[in-house]
Design a protein around this motif. Structure first.
Motif: not given
Ligand code: HEM
Length: 446
Positions: A133, A136, A138-140, A431
């Motif tokens: 994550a 990439e 992402r925070t999730t 998520t």
């Protein structure tokens, strides 16, 4: 209008409309429907079968296999699995014998090693999910696709013995089989055909694993794997104990275990977290206990585990299980609910309702992690209760515990945190935040 009034307002001559209403309520708000049935019509006869909602009656149905058989889905399960299996039969021949064999192959002694295995696999999956994550931006991450499904499948590879079979394949095949047998009430032909094809693919994959194991053993190629399949292949039952467990029957046992396990573990590891997150006090206490080193034993589970089983009482994987009444029977004899059931009736034992039966379970809507396990039917009840209960009791609490040890990984609040079923009967996406750094402090068996 409440459910029963709306149901009764539909003429008996329109059974399809009655069933559609029932299914809508079951899907929309099962707990409210069951509460209304327990109070107003605890033994509820519908065109889709008789729903039994009170604890003593559910226990009666599930503990009387000579009257209430698994014939309601057994033939479909065997068609899809391409062979006999304990959950598809009752009586001496397959059920008693194969279940006895299963109890030996999935013993209580596995609790500790399976818990350690789960801790290791869970930690590395969480590390991977968080790292990916972050890499990439992402925070999730997706708890089901990146955590609970692959961890459950990896346990199937390393503990059950599906060596060399990709985790994704195990997960997808088991989902198609589960769906066709247990979540296809209208017998949709496409869902059924997909299940039959998946069952065949699973059978052939297992046949390949067994052939490789046999070849390695005869070539004396090192120690044989100590997993459940290895145990089954080395076990020779004494003469006179029933049919021989040849490789084909071992194949059916192993494939059946995957079906009894993979979707259940994947979903329960997510719904237990969801139920805990919805109760901040229980979550805080569970987090505190998660950090304690004691992970208990098969006979005396750690205090933490009660949080997971209580959470699952609010969202069990199997809310109701169907049985076929094969001879005339008086259910709940001598009570106000006494009902004569005719041979041929399909009876739904609503375990999700029984676990909230206010006449038996004290303050059923309160979250109480120290409840007696007698009132918890998350692993089934009676003649066909979970034969994998010892590994299950290690796997589920530990999968949840490893997550709670990382405060940065939690479901999103509000509707954003809802599970996405993606048009299937099982949650596919959930998520969670990916805030925690990889490799936190290790606790307990980790
Ligand atoms: C991990 C979570 C698990 C959950 C929530 C779970 C749940 C259940 C439930 C509710 C039943 C009763 C089904 C019914 O009466 O219709 C059941 C039966 C069964 N489970 Fe599990 N299970 C789990 C793990 C496992 C594992 C690890 C195995 C094997 C390795 C397994 C194998 C079976 C089998 C073979 C049966 C049928 C037993 C019989 O027919 O006598 N399950 N399970």
């Amino acid at each position: 209008m409440d459910f029963l009034a709306a149901y009764d307002a539909i003429p008996e001559s329109e059974p399809a409309r009655r069933v559609a209403l029932l299914r809508r309520h079951m899907k929309g708000d099962g707990p409210a429907l069951f509460a209304e049935l327990r109070a107003g019509r605890p033994v509820f006869a519908t065109p889709a079968g008789v729903f039994v909602t009170r604890m003593p009656d559910v226990v009666e149905v599930l503990s009387t296999p000579d009257v209430f058989t698994v014939g309601a889905y057994g033939p479909v399960l065997e068609e899809v699995l391409h062979g006999p299996f304990m959950l598809a039969r009752d009586g001496a021949d397959v059920h008693w014998h194969d279940r006895g064999h299963g109890q030996l192959m999935l013993p209580a002694e596995d609790f500790d090693p399976v818990r350690r295995l789960t801790a290791r696999l869970a930690d590395s999956a969480l590390d991977r999910a968080v790292t990916t994550a972050r890499g990439e931006g992402r925070t999730t991450f997706d708890y089901i696709q990146e955590y609970s499904a692959p961890v459950a499948a990896r346990i199937a590879v390393e503990y059950l013995g599906f060596s060399g079979v990709p985790e994704r394949t195990l997960h997808d095949l088991s989902r198609r089989v589960q769906w066709a047998v247990f979540a296809n009430p209208g017998r949709d032909p496409e869902v059924h055909a997909s299940g039959v094809a998946a069952g065949k693919e699973l059978h052939d994959l297992v046949a390949g694993v067994i052939a490789r194991r046999r070849a390695a053993a005869s070539a004396d190629a090192g120690p044989e794997p100590a997993d459940v399949l290895g145990r089954m292949l080395r076990t020779v039952l004494p003469p006179g104990t029933g049919r021989e467990m040849d490789d084909e029957r071992v194949n059916h046992q192993l494939a059946g275990y995957l079906i009894g396990y993979q979707q259940n573990a994947t979903q329960c590891a997510a719904t237990a977290l969801k139920e805990l997150a919805a109760r901040p006090e229980a979550l805080a206490e569970a987090e505190r206990l998660a950090a304690e080193p004691d992970t208990g034993s098969a006979s005396e589970p750690a205090a933490f585990d009660g949080y997971v089983w209580e959470a699952l009482r609010f969202h069990p994987f199997v809310p109701s299980t169907p049985r076929l009444c094969v001879r005339s029977h008086v259910l709940a004899a001598g009570t106000e609910r006494e009902t004569r059931l005719a041979a041929g009736t399909v009876v739904h034992a609503a375990m999700a309702s029984a676990m909230f039966d206010e006449a038996v379970v004290e303050d059923p809507y309160a979250f109480r992690p120290d409840r007696t396990p007698v009132h918890n039917m998350v692993l089934g009840h009676g003649a066909h209760d979970c034969v994998g209960k010892y590994p299950a009791r290690a796997i589920l609490p530990e999968m949840v515990r490893r997550v709670l040890l990382r405060p940065g990984i939690r479901p999103l609040p509000g509707p954003e945190g809802a599970m996405d079923y993606a048009g299937t009967p099982y949650p596919q996406h959930y998520t969670v935040t990916a805030g925690s750094a990889p490799s936190p402090r290790r606790a307990g068996n980790g």
